[in-house]
Design an enzyme around this catalytic site. Sequence first.
Site, PDB file in Angstrom:
ATOM      1  CG  ASP A   3      -2.109   0.523  -0.344  1.00  0.00           C
ATOM      2  OD1 ASP A   3      -1.975   1.372  -1.243  1.00  0.00           O
ATOM      3  OD2 ASP A   3      -1.815  -0.681  -0.493  1.00  0.00           O
ATOM      4  CE1 TYR A  43      -1.879  -2.821  -6.362  1.00  0.00           C
ATOM      5  CE2 TYR A  43      -0.508  -4.430  -5.218  1.00  0.00           C
ATOM      6  CZ  TYR A  43      -1.022  -3.145  -5.325  1.00  0.00           C
ATOM      7  OH  TYR A  43      -0.684  -2.188  -4.392  1.00  0.00           O
ATOM      8  CG  HIS A  84       0.072   5.764  -0.407  1.00  0.00           C
ATOM      9  ND1 HIS A  84      -1.272   5.789  -0.706  1.00  0.00           N
ATOM     10  CD2 HIS A  84       0.382   4.445  -0.216  1.00  0.00           C
ATOM     11  CE1 HIS A  84      -1.760   4.562  -0.718  1.00  0.00           C
ATOM     12  NE2 HIS A  84      -0.776   3.725  -0.418  1.00  0.00           N
TER      13      HIS A  84
END
Length: 342
Positions: free
Chosen positions: A128, A256, A321
């Site tokens: 990730d 982010y 994921h």
Amino acid sequence: MTISLHKFCSRLCSCCSKPAQNTKKMADGEIAHRTVAVNGISMHVAEKGDGPVVLLIHGFPELWYAWRHQIVGLAGLGYRCVAPDLRGYGDTQVPGDVNDYTVFQIVGDLVALIDSLGQEKVLVVGHDWGAMLAWNLCLFRPDKVKALVALSVPFTPRNPARKTIESLRATYGDDYYICRFQEPGAIESEFARLGTSLVLKKFFTYRNPGPLFIPKEGWGSPSEQITLPPWLSEDDISYYESKFDKSGFTGGVNYYRCLDSDWELSAPWTGARVNIPAKFIVGDLDLTYNSLGAKDFIHKGGFKKYVPMLEDVVIMEGVGHFIMEEKPDEINAHIHEFIKKF
């Protein structure tokens, strides 16, 4: 927002590590935990084993703990596994300024950590955000990496024509989770409304191959009940919860919030290739694998163009994921098969 490139490139030098401190030694067979001073912060590190160093880099919303199966498995195969809590996570320091979370800052942490281990080069495994950071570590400091295994997130070349958030908002809209993360405090308030445990369960159990949306009107009810998959226990959630209750989510979310800053700062690497031996593994139910254009990039030559030493791409069927927790034995075997060559 314009940020000095020199300021953040300086974080990638090898002069910012300091001796380890607050070491806790455990009995043989257990994972040891210690705190290391790197790049101006205190970093918590979990480690086990002797031999070639494997640096394990987690993503969001994870911790060193996401690698618990790999730490034990790879240590048993003769490796020294080192898994930090990244800055802003777990027992590692949580800087308060959003600008402390650019990719240069975090890669700088990793370079300093490698130096603190007394290593010139290490084997790297990332998942990730950890995969994104690992690709950038290879791009910025290839002298530090022997080989890379990236899980879930392939290398993404910089698009000079469009900023990251602008592109994501145009593609997916304002409720796309990365877009929702941008407003300071907004997503933290939503996570507080739901409660840490439920937020973690919602992320870890997400298996829709489509994009993840968090509506502004709310991401469900705090009373929502979620059944955990066999690979994730309530004890696992409790461990994650205890650490996120301590650190909060802001540190991880700030990664982010720096995506556009990262886009600006990485301009000199536009068109650059990752010249490190690499292996990529992703589940076919992973939202990243099913994002717009990802499959074409991975399978039709773009990926290999930008990572010319890419040796293998593995698509795991029926896997989501959080791949190394869902299929730990298979992932351990894939990692070992690749890194034993180096």
